[in-house]
Scaffold this active site. Structure first.
Site, PDB file in Angstrom:
ATOM      1  CG  ASP A 116     -85.345  18.521  13.269  1.00 50.22           C
ATOM      2  OD1 ASP A 116     -86.524  18.369  13.634  1.00 50.22           O
ATOM      3  OD2 ASP A 116     -84.378  18.562  14.055  1.00 50.22           O
ATOM      4  CD  GLU A 120     -89.623  20.798  13.954  1.00 49.39           C
ATOM      5  OE1 GLU A 120     -90.436  21.559  14.520  1.00 49.39           O
ATOM      6  OE2 GLU A 120     -88.434  20.689  14.296  1.00 49.39           O
ATOM      7  CG  ASP A 167     -89.358  14.643  19.362  1.00 51.62           C
ATOM      8  OD1 ASP A 167     -88.608  13.700  19.637  1.00 51.62           O
ATOM      9  OD2 ASP A 167     -88.975  15.663  18.753  1.00 51.62           O
TER      10      ASP A 167
END
Length: 523
Positions: free
Chosen positions: A307, A354, A407
């Site tokens: 992430d 990411e 998200d």
């Protein structure tokens, strides 16, 4: 570009589905590692889907975000299949009845917190009273403790002390307990030592159930993609045990915190509040803590989504106490040296970077030089950036395409609320003919040259905004959505065959490496 950049590990075309454990059907108020998880694996296998992507699986605190965990090494006890403990005689049917009355379509974290912990504590009490060394057919609890001692003992102590001090953050505990040390628990009250034993037992159960699920997935040729947040929670066993690798003052207060500047999701940016790393100290140790963190993660997962990759190049530093993220500034991260050290310690790992948000060429260069595939989001196809880099015809093979992530709103909700200036262009590009179904977008993702295509469960079920999992920049109402047993049956019977057809049509079986030259047809 570095001519010696490593070749990406992503060499075959395949497909995945994003479904956090919490979203699975289950009888105890939240998705778990039991029968529904195995049924979900069966659905993936029947559709020739090779990957199951998750959100982080660590224990969560206030706000319930899996990206704000109490530990980078522990599992979330909420995900335990309590039915297995009933079968083992550690719980009775009537013990778990209250959890079976919790909602099926969402997680009620407030009630779950109140009801779950006394029940799982009862299982540990019976385990001890029976004088058991371990659960039938499993290794002993003592051997599990010995193997995971480096993180398990401090984590269990952290959780027990946190409960003892009314849930207060460790920076607010009495000074004698603000720093972990091997002899610390000798001075703790008996109830705290008992609770620490309980938390070790919960991890013993979690690791057993997790290993069983992963083995089952492997038997069906389904790999598990995990998610490792770049940052840890300020109030966590990580910072309590290792304050020296974070930018904290002597009292544990952060000197600055993490977040992102204003972007697509929020006009004021996102103030995450996580403590920042002392990258100089980490470099001095050869990034030892990070390497152990990822080593532990790869004991759980086949592939990792790392992430906020851009934070390894540059990260947004926000003064501690700032009201929002607009007051921050960019700071330099560890760069390629970190990934070179990681490659030497863990040479065969598979990582997805990411790399979302507004990034420049330096971040792209770092990702390429590290040999990592990045991400593309179809929902960002128009209006997200000046280059429209997320449009399928701009994708690159060494990338992972998503219709949306945890998200994003589901695709149906996205299509139903498009800005006027993009509505006709999106309708024309994806040949929607006025439809708001997610399936044309799923098809476009599968048709993309990106070698891995991942679709959230909500999009396969073609659900609307009510199935949104997380709204960045908001603190309440997130991480609650679940799909039902009926919807899981529908996935198996109806959507599975359609997915399988797309997998076959767009060569996403994951069986052979993609080659850039022609060969004669197979006989």
């Amino acid at each position: 570009m570095n001519s010696a950049a490593p070749i990406s590990w992503l060499r075959t075309r395949s497909a995945g589905v994003l479904a956090p454990i919490s979203t699975l059907p289950g009888r105890y108020g939240i998705g778990n590692l039991g029968p529904s998880a195995r049924q979900f694996v069966d659905f993936l296998a029947s559709a020739s889907i090779r990957h199951w992507q998750l959100c982080p699986v660590g224990p969560t605190g206030f706000g319930d975000s899996p990206y704000q965990s109490f530990s980078s090494f522990a599992g979330n006890p909420y995900f335990l299949d309590l039915g297995e403990l009933v079968e083992a005689g550690l719980l009775l049917r009537e013990d778990v009845g209250i959890l079976e009355s919790l909602p099926e379509t969402q997680v009620d974290y407030g009630r779950l917190y109140q009801e779950f912990w006394p029940i799982i504590g009862l299982a540990h009490d019976r385990f001890k009273q029976a004088g058991m060394a371990g659960l039938p057919g499993l290794r002993s609890l003592e051997s599990f403790r010995a193997e995971h001692k480096s993180w398990l003992e401090p984590f269990a102590a952290f959780m027990a002390l946190k409960g003892h001090f009314g849930g207060a953050a460790w920076m607010e505990w009495p000074e004698s307990f603000r720093r972990w040390g091997p002899g610390l628990m000798a001075f703790a009250p008996g109830a705290v030592r008992r609770d620490a034993e309980r938390h070790e037992f919960y991890q013993y159960l979690f690791f057993h159930q997790w290993d069983r699920l992963r083995a089952y997935a492997a038997s069906r040729n389904v790999s598990i993609i995990g998610d490792v947040p770049i940052f840890v929670a300020l109030d966590s066993a990580d910072t309590w045990q290792h304050p020296e690798i974070f930018r904290l003052d002597a009292t544990g207060k952060p000197q600055a915190v993490a977040g992102v500047p204003p972007d697509y999701f929020s006009a004021k940016g996102q103030l995450w509040g996580n403590p920042l790393y002392d990258w100089n100290e980490l470099e001095r140790t050869g990034y030892a803590w990070w390497i152990e963190r990822l080593r532990a993660a790869f004991a759980w997962f086949d592939i990792i989504r790392l992430d906020h990759f851009r934070g390894f190049d540059t990260y947004w530093e926000i003064p501690y106490g700032a009201p929002d993220a607009t007051l921050g500034c960019w700071r330099k991260g560890p760069g390629l040296a970190f990934f070179e050290a990681l490659g030497k310690a863990l040479p065969h790992v598979r990582i997805i970077a990411e790399d979302l948000g507004y990034i420049g060429p330096d971040v792209v260069m770092l990702r390429r030089n590290a040999g990592l595939p990045g991400m593309k989001i179809v929902q960002f196809a128009y209006g997200h950036d000046a280059n429209n880099a997320n449009l399928p015809h701009f994708h690159t093979p060494e990338s992972v395409v998503y219709t949306g992530t945890h998200d994003n709103v589901p695709v149906r909700a996205w299509l139903s609320h498009l800005p006027e200036e993009y509505r006709e262009r999106i309708d024309s590009y994806f040949q929607l003919a006025g439809s708001r179904s997610a399936w044309p977008i799923i098809r476009a993702a599968f048709a993309s040259v990106s070698r891995l295509a991942v679709v959230p469960t909500q999009d396969i079920l073609d659900l609307g905004g009510e199935a949104t999992l997380n709204r960045p920049g908001t603190a309440e109402g997130n991480w609650q959505w679940r799909f039902t047993s009926d919807q899981l049956s529908r996935l198996c019977k109806l959507e599975g065959p359609v997915l399988k057809q797309l997998v076959e049509q767009f060569d996403r079986l994951g069986l052979q490496e993609v080659r850039d030259y022609s060969e004669p047809p197979h006989a």
